[in-house]
Design an enzyme around this catalytic site. Structure first.
Site, PDB file in Angstrom:
ATOM      1  N   PHE A 119       0.846  -1.186   0.000  1.00 43.13           N
ATOM      2  CA  PHE A 119       0.000   0.000   0.000  1.00 43.13           C
ATOM      3  C   PHE A 119       0.889   1.246   0.000  1.00 43.13           C
ATOM      4  O   PHE A 119       1.891   1.288   0.716  1.00 43.13           O
ATOM      5  CB  PHE A 119      -0.898  -0.018   1.248  1.00 43.13           C
ATOM      6  CG  PHE A 119      -1.972   1.015   1.222  1.00 43.13           C
ATOM      7  CD1 PHE A 119      -3.091   0.852   0.418  1.00 43.13           C
ATOM      8  CD2 PHE A 119      -1.874   2.160   1.998  1.00 43.13           C
ATOM      9  CE1 PHE A 119      -4.088   1.813   0.391  1.00 43.13           C
ATOM     10  CE2 PHE A 119      -2.871   3.124   1.980  1.00 43.13           C
ATOM     11  CZ  PHE A 119      -3.986   2.960   1.173  1.00 43.13           C
ATOM     12  N   ASP A 190       2.051  -6.323   7.109  1.00 47.87           N
ATOM     13  CA  ASP A 190       0.854  -5.491   7.226  1.00 47.87           C
ATOM     14  C   ASP A 190      -0.344  -6.402   6.953  1.00 47.87           C
ATOM     15  O   ASP A 190      -0.457  -6.998   5.864  1.00 47.87           O
ATOM     16  CB  ASP A 190       0.944  -4.343   6.200  1.00 47.87           C
ATOM     17  CG  ASP A 190      -0.215  -3.367   6.307  1.00 47.87           C
ATOM     18  OD1 ASP A 190      -1.286  -3.762   6.800  1.00 47.87           O
ATOM     19  OD2 ASP A 190      -0.051  -2.214   5.864  1.00 47.87           O
ATOM     20  N   TYR A 215     -10.802  -1.072  10.825  1.00 49.95           N
ATOM     21  CA  TYR A 215     -12.036  -0.522  10.227  1.00 49.95           C
ATOM     22  C   TYR A 215     -12.445  -1.235   8.938  1.00 49.95           C
ATOM     23  O   TYR A 215     -13.471  -0.908   8.370  1.00 49.95           O
ATOM     24  CB  TYR A 215     -11.900   0.993   9.972  1.00 49.95           C
ATOM     25  CG  TYR A 215     -10.636   1.400   9.243  1.00 49.95           C
ATOM     26  CD1 TYR A 215     -10.484   1.169   7.886  1.00 49.95           C
ATOM     27  CD2 TYR A 215      -9.583   2.003   9.923  1.00 49.95           C
ATOM     28  CE1 TYR A 215      -9.318   1.525   7.224  1.00 49.95           C
ATOM     29  CE2 TYR A 215      -8.416   2.365   9.282  1.00 49.95           C
ATOM     30  CZ  TYR A 215      -8.289   2.127   7.926  1.00 49.95           C
ATOM     31  OH  TYR A 215      -7.136   2.473   7.280  1.00 49.95           O
ATOM     32  N   LYS A 216     -11.632  -2.202   8.480  1.00 49.42           N
ATOM     33  CA  LYS A 216     -12.013  -2.940   7.260  1.00 49.42           C
ATOM     34  C   LYS A 216     -12.819  -4.174   7.675  1.00 49.42           C
ATOM     35  O   LYS A 216     -13.968  -4.055   8.068  1.00 49.42           O
ATOM     36  CB  LYS A 216     -10.770  -3.317   6.459  1.00 49.42           C
ATOM     37  CG  LYS A 216      -9.954  -2.115   5.979  1.00 49.42           C
ATOM     38  CD  LYS A 216      -8.753  -2.582   5.178  1.00 49.42           C
ATOM     39  CE  LYS A 216      -7.756  -1.467   4.898  1.00 49.42           C
ATOM     40  NZ  LYS A 216      -8.257  -0.370   4.084  1.00 49.42           N
ATOM     41  N   ARG A 362     -12.884  -3.021  -7.426  1.00 47.26           N
ATOM     42  CA  ARG A 362     -12.665  -3.947  -6.292  1.00 47.26           C
ATOM     43  C   ARG A 362     -13.992  -4.329  -5.637  1.00 47.26           C
ATOM     44  O   ARG A 362     -14.858  -3.479  -5.409  1.00 47.26           O
ATOM     45  CB  ARG A 362     -11.828  -3.288  -5.204  1.00 47.26           C
ATOM     46  CG  ARG A 362     -10.442  -2.911  -5.574  1.00 47.26           C
ATOM     47  CD  ARG A 362      -9.593  -2.644  -4.322  1.00 47.26           C
ATOM     48  NE  ARG A 362     -10.188  -1.665  -3.403  1.00 47.26           N
ATOM     49  CZ  ARG A 362      -9.674  -1.325  -2.227  1.00 47.26           C
ATOM     50  NH1 ARG A 362      -8.559  -1.924  -1.809  1.00 47.26           N
ATOM     51  NH2 ARG A 362     -10.232  -0.421  -1.448  1.00 47.26           N
TER      52      ARG A 362
END
Ligand SMILES: Cc1ncc(COP(=O)(O)O)c(C=O)c1O
Length: 403
Positions: A119, A190, A215-216, A362
């Site tokens: 990322f 990660d 939060y995902k 996505r």
């Protein structure tokens, strides 16, 4: 479908989330939906704790202990033993902390090895840290499939994201960690797109550091706190670069000199976000009832079905995610030149996914609140949009600030 119905009742977990009427939510890989229990939990934290106890709530409501207590509940999903993980700040900050600590463990080496699937924030943070340390470090970024061959005795830290945020490609965490250790490098993972998406075992894979957001897939809400795991053999050795007062051995001694706290405590920085913790607590009440292996099995069933149906009905779209289910996380991405416009048309019809430049559409698959009917419903709408070129409208091509 339904192999895991007996053990895991996903209809029951689906009822625990607020999902707006008429929406099929395929973006839980970016921001999970609201656990219904979070509303009451937030309310209690605000009125009974903050409202009534005021500052006394740090002790009386146990606020000060939340970063460790809640991290231990996440630990169950990532194979982290109690007392090895702590929560706070956002993930970018945790990347900085972990990388700075990892570099100190290999003082004679100067290369940070990462890949092009990482990322951007992880890579930017590495660049910023290199600049501020000014000790001749370099960030080497190679193709994901070339990481192993680039592991040399120059590499201080191998810094990877297990599941690629764009394509969903899954690294072999155990094999790469072993390969990193074989050349004496530190392995830092990660888990932003792994925690709550698939079983992870930081202990069995022998990871040195792991970080991730909540939060995902974990559903703690926008801006929810991130976690950091430090392997027990390093936890009492590393010197925190972000040496904040709550990571001090005795924060309330207000000593002018910094002395790191015991073990993982030292990875705390400052005041924890208590209201976000309330939402995370409600989310973890759901996760505590769930078998992550059952989630993974169902996620594979859902992604397999989605890929099959999309390929049958939308020949213009190209699969960007590995076809082998064992090689991907819990998302599926398709490439299409006008993917942004297609996604806007989908969102306009209640199917929410997202878009990542230059051409990736996505779709996240989250068995806690998504079922086969959702997958079929989403593909019916996608196929209609593609067949009738409904995406080909000016309003769908105007890029918003958040894609
Ligand atoms: C893999 C990965 N790392 C880091 C981040 C940055 O996280 P944050 O915005 O919480 O700092 C993200 C955000 O989506 C991510 O997906």
């Amino acid at each position: 479908m339904g192999r895991y119905d007996d053990q895991m009742n996903f209809a029951r977990t689906k009822a625990m989330f607020h999902l707006p009427e008429g929406v099929i939510y395929l973006d839980g890989n970016s921001l999970g939906p609201l656990p219904k229990g979070a509303l009451a939990r937030m309310q209690t934290t605000m009125s009974d704790e903050w409202g009534e106890m005021l500052i006394g709530a740090w002790t009386r409501a146990g606020w000060m202990g939340k970063p460790r207590a809640l991290a231990d509940r996440i630990g169950r999903l990532i194979g982290a033993p109690e007392g090895t993980t702590v929560l706070g700040d956002t993930l970018s900050i945790k990347v900085f902390q972990a990388l700075a600590a990892a570099l100190e463990l290999r003082p004679d080496r100067r290369v940070i090895l990462s890949d092009t699937g990482n990322f951007p924030s992880d890579l930017y943070i590495a660049e910023g840290l290199i600049r501020s340390l000014d000790r001749g470090y370099t960030l080497k970024t190679v193709a994901p499939e070339e990481v192993a061959e680039n592991l040399t005795d120059q590499v201080a830290v191998m810094m990877l994201t297990e599941v690629d945020y764009g394509t969903g490609r899954l690294h072999d965490m155990a094999a790469l960690t072993r390969a990193a250790h074989d050349v004496g490098a530190i392995a830092m993972w990660d888990l932003a797109h792994s925690a709550g998406a698939l079983p992870v075992d930081v202990t069995a894979t022998d990871a040195d550091f792991a970080i991730g957001c909540t939060y995902k897939y974990l559903n703690s809400g926008p801006g929810g706190p991130a976690f950091i795991y430090v392997a027990p053999e390093h936890a009492d050795i590393v010197h925190p670069a972000l040496s904040g007062w709550l990571g001090h051995e005795a924060p309330f001694a207000f000593d002018p000199d910094y002395r790191p706290g015991a073990g993982i405590e030292r990875m705390r920085v400052g005041t924890p976000p208590i209201l976000q913790f309330a939402a995370l607590e409600a989310a973890m009440d759901i996760w505590d009832q769930v078998d992550i292996h059952a989630v993974r099995a169902r996620s594979i069933e859902l992604t397999e079905l989605f890929i099959k149906l999309v390929e049958e009905s939308c020949p213009e779209l190209t699969l960007a995610t590995p076809r082998d289910a064992q090689m991907r996380g819990s998302q599926v991405s398709f490439r299409f030149r006008d993917g942004y416009a297609v996604m806007q048309a989908l969102i306009g019809r209640g199917v929410i996914g997202d878009f990542r430049a230059p051409d990736l559409m996505r779709f996240g698959f989250t068995p806690l609140y998504l079922d086969e009917a959702d997958v079929r419903g989403a593909v019916t709408i996608l196929s209609d949009i593609m067949t009738h070129r409904q995406w080909d409208r000016t309003e769908y091509k105007k890029k918003a600030r958040v894609t």
